[in-house]
Design a protein around this motif. Sequence first.
Motif, PDB file in Angstrom:
ATOM      1  N   LYS A 137       0.827  -1.210   0.000  1.00 19.31           N
ATOM      2  CA  LYS A 137       0.000   0.000   0.000  1.00 19.31           C
ATOM      3  C   LYS A 137       0.864   1.263   0.000  1.00 19.31           C
ATOM      4  N   ILE A 138       2.019   1.189   0.650  1.00 14.01           N
ATOM      5  CA  ILE A 138       2.899   2.362   0.691  1.00 14.01           C
ATOM      6  C   ILE A 138       3.330   2.756  -0.719  1.00 14.01           C
ATOM      7  N   GLU A 139       3.720   1.769  -1.512  1.00 15.88           N
ATOM      8  CA  GLU A 139       4.141   2.053  -2.881  1.00 15.88           C
ATOM      9  C   GLU A 139       2.973   2.576  -3.721  1.00 15.88           C
ATOM     10  N   VAL A 140       1.804   1.953  -3.570  1.00 16.89           N
ATOM     11  CA  VAL A 140       0.623   2.411  -4.316  1.00 16.89           C
ATOM     12  C   VAL A 140       0.265   3.837  -3.924  1.00 16.89           C
ATOM     13  N   ALA A 141       0.294   4.127  -2.613  1.00 21.42           N
ATOM     14  CA  ALA A 141      -0.049   5.472  -2.146  1.00 21.42           C
ATOM     15  C   ALA A 141       0.980   6.490  -2.625  1.00 21.42           C
ATOM     16  N   ARG A 142       2.242   6.093  -2.673  1.00 20.48           N
ATOM     17  CA  ARG A 142       3.277   7.022  -3.161  1.00 20.48           C
ATOM     18  C   ARG A 142       3.035   7.398  -4.613  1.00 20.48           C
ATOM     19  N   LEU A 165       0.951  11.245  -8.776  1.00 22.63           N
ATOM     20  CA  LEU A 165      -0.011  11.548  -9.829  1.00 22.63           C
ATOM     21  C   LEU A 165      -0.855  12.765  -9.461  1.00 22.63           C
ATOM     22  N   ALA A 166      -1.322  12.828  -8.218  1.00 18.17           N
ATOM     23  CA  ALA A 166      -2.134  13.966  -7.777  1.00 18.17           C
ATOM     24  C   ALA A 166      -1.334  15.260  -7.807  1.00 18.17           C
ATOM     25  N   LEU A 215      -5.186  15.817  -4.144  1.00 14.33           N
ATOM     26  CA  LEU A 215      -3.847  15.715  -3.570  1.00 14.33           C
ATOM     27  C   LEU A 215      -3.912  15.489  -2.064  1.00 14.33           C
ATOM     28  N   ALA A 216      -4.855  16.180  -1.417  1.00 16.59           N
ATOM     29  CA  ALA A 216      -5.013  15.993   0.029  1.00 16.59           C
ATOM     30  C   ALA A 216      -5.361  14.539   0.357  1.00 16.59           C
ATOM     31  N   ASP A 261      -3.717   9.288   2.225  1.00 16.29           N
ATOM     32  CA  ASP A 261      -3.576   7.844   2.000  1.00 16.29           C
ATOM     33  C   ASP A 261      -2.130   7.392   2.208  1.00 16.29           C
ATOM     34  N   GLN A 262      -1.181   8.195   1.750  1.00 15.71           N
ATOM     35  CA  GLN A 262       0.216   7.802   1.902  1.00 15.71           C
ATOM     36  C   GLN A 262       0.634   7.807   3.370  1.00 15.71           C
TER      37      GLN A 262
END
Length: 498
Positions: free
Chosen positions: A407-412, A417-418, A446-447, A452-453
């Motif tokens: 999840k950390i990589e996905v959130a990063r 992207l945002a 972005l927020a 999420d990250q």
Amino acid sequence: MHFRSLLAILLLGASLPALGAAQTVNLREAERIALERNLSLQGQAYDTRASEALVRKGYGIYDPLASFSFVEGEQRDQSNSQFFSGATGAEFRQFDFSLTQKLPTGADLTLSFNNQRNRIFTPPKPPINPSYDSELRLSLTQPLLRDFGRTVTEQGILFAVKDREISLQDLRDQAFQLLVGVRDAYFNVLRYRDNLEYRRTSVELAATVLEENRLRVKAGVLPPVEELEAEVGLRTRERELLDAEREYRDALDTLAVLVNAGGELQVAEETLGVPAVQTDEREGFLSALEKRPDLQRRVREIERLALQKKIARNQTLPALDLVAGYAQKGLGEDYSDDMDMLITEDLRDWEIGMIVTYPLGNREARNEYRRTDLQLKGSRARLGQLREEVRAEIRSAIRLLEVNSKKIEVARRGRELAEEKLRMLIKRKEVGLATTREVLEGEEDLALARTDQIAALADYNQAITEYLRVTGTLLEHEGIYFSGPVTLEEGSPLLRMN
């Protein structure tokens, strides 16, 4: 402030002002303070010391029991016999002393010294009047079946030792719960602080958008609806800022209560990292069997029940006691003559024999044995179930770590992207190709991506805590150990941190 400057702040993050006179701690300091000050942990430490006092109390069965008595009196009666008729009277004085010692075999060894002075002042009088009569006796009562042996004799001590071991596991369990709470609260503070920092910058961005839109509406470049949208966006972000500040303060209060800070608390300026942790289901399960306090407590309870069963089995036997005694007596008109005769063997007594007692039916002892046997079997079954639950918890903790790591990589990537989308929207807004709503929506995206990250990082660190807990290695990982044998000294801590 220009859009590009605000964008840089949003992407890089802002620094949250520290609290006024608040105490600042990092994670390790928070754990150390919690071990020293947490009141629930202190309460359990007192209970553990009390269990040590109970062990020491149990050894009191081997304290010699001294008994001393002194009696003085007079007896008067009416006698009517073939040789004498009339009133009789005598005065007496008696002094007795005994010392009884319990032996590990269950025997009672008694040494007694009895002295009596009699003076008859009415006829017929005996040849020796007044007379001193003394006896020095050594007697032994030794159980041979029921109540025989060290285990039965010291059952109070053995039960107290098991209770102390259980109390130590309760202390470890309390420390486990405390550390889990402190670590989770600490990571939550970092999570909510980061969110608060971003929300404050988000409000500044919305205020800048509103100000520039008002100027452009006045200049006739933008329609009035753009100003209204910018104002709604600002109010929405102010409301979100209040929620973020409440969450942050609540998290700080939770941490402060756990460490018993006695005032406001602030965590050090650090960010959530991604510490590496090695996981292995088999090794983790073996470690849990050895180190988890809930498992070890259940094992100690089973050992205590096994001891109860053994003692209950002994109580089903008949009571067969060996009794033996030896005494030497003295007699004289004065006390010195009495003592001179006492040390000779002229007046000696001895006896040896057996006493057998057995309650017909013996239902109390037999059913007590059955009760402890059934309780022991039930506890063993529950221990087996708990072990399977522990195995499942370890597998679940490993999966949670793996998922949160991904999840950390996905959130990063989502945050990157945002950020890129917001850059593009701001550039387009500057040249009139994007609306206020699109910019604010991009900023909100972005927020959410940033939240999420941070949540993924916090969840990952909390998942590490969970893995350390379920494998029973949390105290060891944090360098926490027992400072030594349990003592009754309140000033010495039972748990220390390296």
